[in-house]
Scaffold this motif. Structure first.
Motif: not given
Length: 125
Positions: A21, A23, A78
């Protein structure tokens, strides 16, 4: 300016999966193109995948095509990199990068203005 934080790296056996991920701190996240790059010890940083701000266009390195999928959720600021069928040669530090420009070469590190700190992915054989 935007700050990027990667997460999701770790140790996995060959053939396994991980989801990274990235972000971002910026609320106007949808205006940023996002790229994933990786760097193995002693090697140059190389392109992995990229996605346009709207998510309508995606790009992949030949070495990961069919195994990795990039996607984004702009409501969550994200971008994800789903990595399946991992191989030992995928071992590297993975970085996400953002560009608030328009167009440019998605495959080049030069397009991107902002970089995260990286997350380690290790694939054991």
């Amino acid at each position: 300016q935007v700050q990027l934080v990667e997460s999701g790296g770790g140790l996995v056996q060959a053939g396994g999966s991980l989801r990274l991920s990235c972000t971002a701190s910026r609320r106007t996240f949808s205006s940023y193109d996002i790229g994933w790059f990786r760097q193995a010890p002693g090697k140059e940083r190389e392109f992995v995948a990229a996605i346009s701000g709207s998510g309508g266009r995606t790009y992949y390195a030949d070495s990961v095509k069919g195994r990795f999928t990039i996607s984004r959720d702009n409501a969550k600021n994200t971008v994800y990199l789903q990595m399946n069928s991992l191989k030992p040669e995928d071992t590297a530090v993975y970085y996400c990068a953002a560009d608030d420009g328009y167009g440019g070469n998605y495959y080049s590190t030069g397009k991107y203005d902002y970089w995260g700190q990286g997350t380690q992915v290790t694939v054991s054989s």
